[in-house]
Motif scaffolding. Sequence first.
Motif, short mmCIF file in Angstrom:
data_model
loop_
_atom_site.label_atom_id
_atom_site.label_comp_id
_atom_site.label_asym_id
_atom_site.label_seq_id
_atom_site.Cartn_x
_atom_site.Cartn_y
_atom_site.Cartn_z
N ASN A 1 0.62 -0.82 -0.05
CA ASN A 1 -0.15 0.15 -0.07
C ASN A 1 0.88 1.17 0.04
O ASN A 1 1.92 1.72 1.06
CB ASN A 1 -1.06 -0.13 1.09
N ALA A 2 0.43 1.96 -0.58
CA ALA A 2 1.30 3.34 -1.64
C ALA A 2 0.07 4.23 -1.74
O ALA A 2 0.60 5.36 -2.02
CB ALA A 2 3.02 3.43 -1.95
N ASN A 3 -0.93 4.51 -1.28
CA ASN A 3 -1.91 5.27 -1.58
C ASN A 3 -1.18 6.01 -1.19
O ASN A 3 -0.62 6.74 0.11
CB ASN A 3 -2.87 4.65 -1.18
N ASN A 4 -1.69 7.87 -1.57
CA ASN A 4 -1.25 9.40 -1.10
C ASN A 4 0.36 9.45 -0.91
O ASN A 4 0.63 9.58 -0.05
CB ASN A 4 -1.84 9.25 0.19
N ASN A 5 0.99 9.41 -1.91
CA ASN A 5 2.23 9.61 -1.81
C ASN A 5 2.33 10.58 -3.58
O ASN A 5 1.82 10.82 -3.95
CB ASN A 5 3.14 8.72 -1.89
N LYS A 6 3.50 10.72 -3.88
CA LYS A 6 4.23 11.14 -4.64
C LYS A 6 4.49 10.60 -5.99
O LYS A 6 6.20 11.19 -6.69
CB LYS A 6 4.52 12.57 -4.82
N ILE A 7 4.93 9.50 -5.70
CA ILE A 7 5.65 8.54 -7.04
C ILE A 7 4.50 8.75 -8.43
O ILE A 7 3.60 8.34 -8.93
CB ILE A 7 4.61 7.20 -7.01
N LYS A 8 6.06 8.88 -9.23
CA LYS A 8 6.11 8.76 -10.22
C LYS A 8 6.76 7.89 -11.61
O LYS A 8 6.94 6.73 -11.02
CB LYS A 8 6.71 10.23 -10.52
N SER A 9 6.05 7.71 -12.33
CA SER A 9 5.49 6.33 -13.00
C SER A 9 7.19 6.16 -14.27
O SER A 9 7.75 4.82 -13.69
CB SER A 9 5.10 6.75 -14.83
N LYS A 10 8.29 7.60 -14.19
CA LYS A 10 9.35 7.20 -13.83
C LYS A 10 10.41 6.48 -13.24
O LYS A 10 11.67 5.83 -13.21
CB LYS A 10 10.42 8.26 -14.55
N THR A 11 9.47 6.99 -11.71
CA THR A 11 10.51 6.15 -10.78
C THR A 11 10.04 4.68 -11.19
O THR A 11 11.30 4.07 -9.63
CB THR A 11 10.60 6.71 -9.70
N ILE A 12 9.11 4.41 -11.16
CA ILE A 12 9.09 2.56 -11.02
C ILE A 12 9.82 1.83 -11.81
O ILE A 12 9.64 1.96 -13.51
CB ILE A 12 7.68 2.24 -11.25
N LYS A 13 10.93 0.71 -11.86
CA LYS A 13 11.81 0.25 -13.04
C LYS A 13 10.83 -0.90 -13.23
O LYS A 13 9.95 -1.24 -13.49
CB LYS A 13 12.81 -0.71 -12.32
N ALA A 14 10.91 -0.99 -14.65
CA ALA A 14 9.78 -1.69 -15.46
C ALA A 14 9.65 -3.29 -15.21
O ALA A 14 8.44 -3.85 -15.33
CB ALA A 14 10.51 -2.53 -16.82
N ASN A 15 10.70 -3.76 -14.37
CA ASN A 15 10.42 -5.28 -13.53
C ASN A 15 10.29 -4.82 -12.30
O ASN A 15 10.29 -5.70 -11.62
CB ASN A 15 11.73 -6.40 -14.00
N ALA A 16 9.85 -4.01 -10.97
CA ALA A 16 9.28 -3.89 -10.47
C ALA A 16 9.08 -5.09 -9.12
O ALA A 16 9.13 -4.54 -8.38
CB ALA A 16 8.99 -2.42 -9.84
N PHE A 17 7.36 -5.36 -10.74
CA PHE A 17 5.97 -6.25 -9.71
C PHE A 17 6.29 -7.86 -10.70
O PHE A 17 5.77 -8.38 -10.23
CB PHE A 17 5.22 -5.74 -10.25
#
Length: 290
Positions: A185-201
């Motif tokens: 759960n990371a609701n209500n943050n400031k996460i941007k798509s560019k900070t998520i690696k392609a194989n993160a999940f």
Amino acid sequence: MKTVRSVLLMVLWVHLVKSAPSNQYESLSTFEYDTAISEGQLFKPDSEDTPVGVLTKKTMGALIIPQRDNPSTDTTTSSDQDLSTCLLCVCLSGSVYCEETDIDTIPALPKGAAYLYARFNKIKKITVKDFADIPTLKRIDLTGNVIEDIEGGAFEKLQFLEQLSLADNKIVKLPALPPSLISFNANNNKIKSKTIKANAFKKLNNLSYLYLAHNALESVPPNLPESLRILHLQFNNITSVTDDTFCKSNNTRYVRTKMDEIRMEGNPVILGKYPNSFTCLKMLPIGSYF
């Protein structure tokens, strides 16, 4: 004649007194009394007639015996030293509760801790050292802090971690997650798509619940695992989806059997423009279609 008679009577009386036996109740002389006192023999104490270890009524009235739960152990054990770190928090059966205590760093945890609840505090940063010595953690809840920075690998080595909540913080970059994770759960943050690696999940084969609502995502995270059941992406900045976002464009028979819910309302994307993007789903995502 009277004078002679008186003298004779006096001599006879003195003789009788000297020859009389001494009284058996005669008191001790001064010397004998002092000697007896100095040697402690004038009055025999009760203790001489009482076997060792037996308390009389007399001694019980004046003796207080301190009681201990375990008199044989008087040293501090390592477990007690671990629990000393929980003075500000509450430690109970492997759980550490540090909610609303105004701490600004992750508290030192006792060995063997499995659950950490440190919600609504002032924690700003998570370092690799914070959990390095506590591989037994199964659940970490850091909701409602002011976390901005998470060092790489802070959670990666927690091989038993199943639930992680970082909701309501100021996180900009998605941290690396352990493969054991079931709920994130990371609701209500400031996460941007560019900070998520392609194989993160991709390798999170146990992940069933993923909550990324109210962030700054411009797209749906790629390579979502097959195990996923609930996906919340509402109120982001997602503008489009593709045929490979949820499905496989090269496999028309592919079905996501475990996916039960996708929420995408509050995004600028018009889902009705991408009908082929949901053919593998049991139900359509929640969102705007017109």
